[in-house]
Enzyme design. Structure first.
Site, PDB file in Angstrom:
ATOM      1  CB  SER A  22      43.580  20.870  -6.979  1.00  0.00           C
ATOM      2  OG  SER A  22      42.794  21.102  -5.844  1.00  0.00           O
ATOM      3  CE1 TYR A 106      45.157  25.402  -2.349  1.00  0.00           C
ATOM      4  CE2 TYR A 106      44.912  25.385  -4.727  1.00  0.00           C
ATOM      5  CZ  TYR A 106      45.053  24.714  -3.543  1.00  0.00           C
ATOM      6  OH  TYR A 106      45.109  23.350  -3.548  1.00  0.00           O
ATOM      7  CD  GLU A 188      33.526  11.046   0.807  1.00  0.00           C
ATOM      8  OE1 GLU A 188      33.241  12.187   0.396  1.00  0.00           O
ATOM      9  OE2 GLU A 188      34.659  10.536   0.650  1.00  0.00           O
ATOM     10  CG  HIS A 442      51.834  -5.390  19.114  1.00  0.00           C
ATOM     11  ND1 HIS A 442      50.652  -5.886  18.628  1.00  0.00           N
ATOM     12  CD2 HIS A 442      51.820  -5.569  20.450  1.00  0.00           C
ATOM     13  CE1 HIS A 442      49.944  -6.355  19.639  1.00  0.00           C
ATOM     14  NE2 HIS A 442      50.622  -6.165  20.757  1.00  0.00           N
TER      15      HIS A 442
HETATM   16  P1  NDP Z   1      29.492   8.852  -8.266  1.00  0.00           P
HETATM   17  O1  NDP Z   1      29.614   8.635  -9.723  1.00  0.00           O
HETATM   18  O2  NDP Z   1      30.490   8.299  -7.350  1.00  0.00           O
HETATM   19  O3  NDP Z   1      28.064   8.328  -7.788  1.00  0.00           O
HETATM   20  C1  NDP Z   1      26.879   8.722  -8.418  1.00  0.00           C
HETATM   21  C2  NDP Z   1      25.751   7.971  -7.758  1.00  0.00           C
HETATM   22  O4  NDP Z   1      24.529   8.454  -8.306  1.00  0.00           O
HETATM   23  C3  NDP Z   1      25.778   6.467  -8.008  1.00  0.00           C
HETATM   24  O5  NDP Z   1      25.390   5.808  -6.835  1.00  0.00           O
HETATM   25  C4  NDP Z   1      24.734   6.300  -9.099  1.00  0.00           C
HETATM   26  O6  NDP Z   1      24.088   5.054  -9.045  1.00  0.00           O
HETATM   27  C5  NDP Z   1      23.736   7.361  -8.709  1.00  0.00           C
HETATM   28  N1  NDP Z   1      22.884   7.793  -9.807  1.00  0.00           N
HETATM   29  C6  NDP Z   1      23.251   8.358 -10.973  1.00  0.00           C
HETATM   30  N2  NDP Z   1      22.173   8.643 -11.707  1.00  0.00           N
HETATM   31  C7  NDP Z   1      21.095   8.248 -10.993  1.00  0.00           C
HETATM   32  C8  NDP Z   1      19.706   8.255 -11.223  1.00  0.00           C
HETATM   33  N3  NDP Z   1      19.193   8.741 -12.346  1.00  0.00           N
HETATM   34  N4  NDP Z   1      18.898   7.757 -10.274  1.00  0.00           N
HETATM   35  C9  NDP Z   1      19.416   7.257  -9.141  1.00  0.00           C
HETATM   36  N5  NDP Z   1      20.721   7.211  -8.856  1.00  0.00           N
HETATM   37  C10 NDP Z   1      21.559   7.708  -9.779  1.00  0.00           C
HETATM   38  O7  NDP Z   1      29.349  10.431  -8.127  1.00  0.00           O
HETATM   39  P2  NDP Z   1      29.606  11.414  -6.916  1.00  0.00           P
HETATM   40  O8  NDP Z   1      28.892  12.636  -7.299  1.00  0.00           O
HETATM   41  O9  NDP Z   1      29.330  10.774  -5.616  1.00  0.00           O
HETATM   42  O10 NDP Z   1      31.151  11.700  -7.017  1.00  0.00           O
HETATM   43  C11 NDP Z   1      31.683  12.161  -8.263  1.00  0.00           C
HETATM   44  C12 NDP Z   1      33.135  11.827  -8.347  1.00  0.00           C
HETATM   45  O11 NDP Z   1      33.843  12.727  -7.517  1.00  0.00           O
HETATM   46  C13 NDP Z   1      33.489  10.450  -7.817  1.00  0.00           C
HETATM   47  O12 NDP Z   1      33.370   9.459  -8.800  1.00  0.00           O
HETATM   48  C14 NDP Z   1      34.890  10.634  -7.359  1.00  0.00           C
HETATM   49  O13 NDP Z   1      35.741  10.413  -8.436  1.00  0.00           O
HETATM   50  C15 NDP Z   1      34.930  12.082  -6.924  1.00  0.00           C
HETATM   51  N6  NDP Z   1      34.832  12.191  -5.451  1.00  0.00           N
HETATM   52  C16 NDP Z   1      35.856  11.687  -4.718  1.00  0.00           C
HETATM   53  C17 NDP Z   1      35.809  11.747  -3.350  1.00  0.00           C
HETATM   54  C18 NDP Z   1      36.936  11.173  -2.578  1.00  0.00           C
HETATM   55  O14 NDP Z   1      37.996  10.976  -3.139  1.00  0.00           O
HETATM   56  N7  NDP Z   1      36.757  10.857  -1.300  1.00  0.00           N
HETATM   57  C19 NDP Z   1      34.697  12.356  -2.641  1.00  0.00           C
HETATM   58  C20 NDP Z   1      33.674  12.841  -3.519  1.00  0.00           C
HETATM   59  C21 NDP Z   1      33.745  12.753  -4.868  1.00  0.00           C
HETATM   60  P3  NDP Z   1      24.723   3.734  -9.723  1.00  0.00           P
HETATM   61  O15 NDP Z   1      25.919   3.354  -8.939  1.00  0.00           O
HETATM   62  O16 NDP Z   1      23.607   2.754  -9.625  1.00  0.00           O
HETATM   63  O17 NDP Z   1      25.052   4.127 -11.123  1.00  0.00           O
END
Ligand code: NDP
Length: 465
Positions: A22, A106, A188, A442
């Site tokens: 994008s 695209y 999600e 409403h």
């Molecule tokens: P996130 O950074 O949102 O979440 C990563 C998750 O993995 C967290 O819960 C983290 O835990 C956990 N984690 C990381 N390392 C470990 C580990 N070693 N052991 C256990 N748990 C772990 O990443 P996502 O991949 O879900 O998404 C990436 C990005 O993509 C998002 O931040 C967002 O910006 C974007 N995105 C946006 C969406 C939307 O707009 N709807 C949809 C999907 C992605 P902890 O919290 O404890 O660190």
């Protein structure tokens, strides 16, 4: 038009963009609109994460899950529904057709804009020089827009697990499965899978899911996930994943173990920089492999820029697009406009969804704001009618000093649609008094946002560091 064109004819292009997602497509098209000679290089499918293996197919899967909900609820509205079941294979075929259609659009957009699409994996070989297969191309400006990919080494053995790309390509759903993580992707997909009938166990290391979101949303998200039948395991991230025949065994520090046929690794994403050759330009990558950029998206190497997930600062499609367009305007029309990322809304497409804009309550208080918190927690009319349990929660953070609405947080049906509209009011600096003056529409759920009269509580500022 491009004032620098004549002085730059020593290069094949004015701009080469690495990555046709994008952000890369938006930047390339805008640059071409300013008269620049542009090529975009893509090694995979045009459209990138959002269109091919992210936002779009995920939302289509969420819609599939919502139809299941609607079928279950319909009885309560007087419908007689015969036997029904979800056929993942049919969804997968329809999804493949839709992503192919969007990819075609695209490609057409690039062609119509005069942007040359070069297919292959790009590698920077020296300043202004990019190799693709056997070709070497030159450009005055290089834009890195290669996005990010799921992390596959966060936990020993996690490489055996599926990632979101794999999940979106399934043609059969497992009967039960585990999700590791509690970020956007984990929540999600846990929610969507559960609504599609999969028995889901969610393992995460924090107390509440969705770190970074407002605590009131996090607690309610956990309740909503539990209500959807998901087995929550807070404070429980496996320290090892072991292949066990056709299954995967999650092993925990306390000696516990759980075995699943399907495990989703949703432990984060990492910028796609490993094989780009950016070290040849002297660019020192961040800890996560991210390309460091300044506010104008310039890297430390002259003539090299980066936008979107590869910079790992606010990984959202509209942010990458805005950054790409602003950069192209700056490079090829002399614009000095900066992208304002001070108020960016985002959504988690769980069921019911979350949407949010502005700081969390804790962040706002930390930043020195005394706050009035307005909130509403209710069962929407659609649910009460058939005896459903799904709730909606809405929260306004109001600056106690000047009455400005600082943040809006919602969990509930249509939250992303509602918060997107209210984002305009926040961008205009709306006050609570202006929300109060607005006559409700409403009957809607959104009207609650203009009907909150008394603060639920007042929060003292916590002082600015
Ligand atoms: P996130 O950074 O949102 O979440 C990563 C998750 O993995 C967290 O819960 C983290 O835990 C956990 N984690 C990381 N390392 C470990 C580990 N070693 N052991 C256990 N748990 C772990 O990443 P996502 O991949 O879900 O998404 C990436 C990005 O993509 C998002 O931040 C967002 O910006 C974007 N995105 C946006 C969406 C939307 O707009 N709807 C949809 C999907 C992605 P902890 O919290 O404890 O660190």
């Amino acid at each position: 038009m491009n004032a620098n064109r004549d002085s730059n004819l020593k290069y094949d292009y004015d701009l080469i963009t690495l990555g046709a997602g994008s952000g890369g497509v938006a930047a390339s098209r805008r640059a071409a609109a300013h008269g620049a000679r542009v090529a975009v290089i893509e090694g995979s499918r045009v459209g990138g994460t959002c269109v091919i293996r992210g936002c779009v197919p995920k939302k289509l899967m969420m819609y599939a899950a919502q139809y299941g909900d609607a079928l279950r609820e319909a009885e309560g509205y007087g419908w007689s529904i015969g036997a029904s079941h979800f056929d993942m294979r049919r969804w997968a075929a329809a999804k493949a057709a839709e992503t192919a259609r969007l990819e075609g659009i695209y490609r057409q957009l690039l062609a119509n804009s005069g942007v040359e699409l070069i297919e292959g994996w790009a590698r920077v070989v020296e300043p202004h020089h990019v190799a693709v297969g056997k070709r070497t191309l030159t450009a005055r400006h290089l834009l890195i827009a290669t996005g990010a990919a799921p992390v596959r080494d966060s936990i020993p053995g996690i490489e055996h697990c599926a990632v979101s790309d794999d999940l979106l390509d399934l043609t059969d759903l497992p009967e039960c499965g585990a999700v590791i993580g509690s970020g956007f992707i984990a929540i999600e997909f846990a929610s969507i899978l559960a609504r599609l009938g999969v028995r889901v166990s969610l393992f995460y290391r924090s107390e509440w899911p969705l770190r970074g979101f407002d605590d009131d949303l996090r607690r309610r998200a956990a309740a909503a996930l539990r209500e959807a039948g998901i087995a929550l395991h807070p404070g429980a991230a496996p320290n090892r994943v072991v292949r066990d025949g056709r299954n995967l065994r999650l092993e925990f520090a306390d000696g516990e173990a759980h075995t699943f046929a399907f495990v989703l690794n949703a432990t984060g994403r990492r910028p796609n920089t490993a094989k780009l050759g950016l070290e040849t330009l002297g660019i020192a990558l961040g800890a996560n492999g991210a390309v460091p950029v300044d506010a104008r998206r310039h890297t430390t190497a002259r003539g090299v820029y980066a936008i979107g997930d590869v910079t790992d600062h606010m990984n959202l499609t509209p942010v990458a697009i805005a950054e790409g367009r602003a950069l192209a305007d700056a490079l090829f029309s002399g614009s000095t406009r900066e992208v304002d990322l001070s108020l960016v809304s985002s959504a988690v497409f769980m069921l019911p969804p979350i949407a949010t804009i502005g700081p969390t309550e804790a962040e706002a208080a930390q930043a020195g704001h005394a706050l009035k918190i307005f909130e509403s927690d209710f069962r929407p009319m659609r649910q009460t009618f058939f005896g459903g349990h799904e709730r909606s929660y809405m929260k306004l953070l109001v600056d106690a000093k000047d009455d400005r609405v600082l943040g809006i947080h919602m969990l509930g049906a249509d939250a992303p649609e509602i918060v997107q509209s209210l984002a305009v009011a926040l961008a205009c600096g709306a006050t609570k008094a202006q929300f109060d003056r607005t006559i409700a529409l409403h009957p809607t759920a959104a009207e609650e946002f203009v009907l909150m009269r008394e603060p639920a509580r007042v929060v003292a500022a916590q002082g600015v560091s």
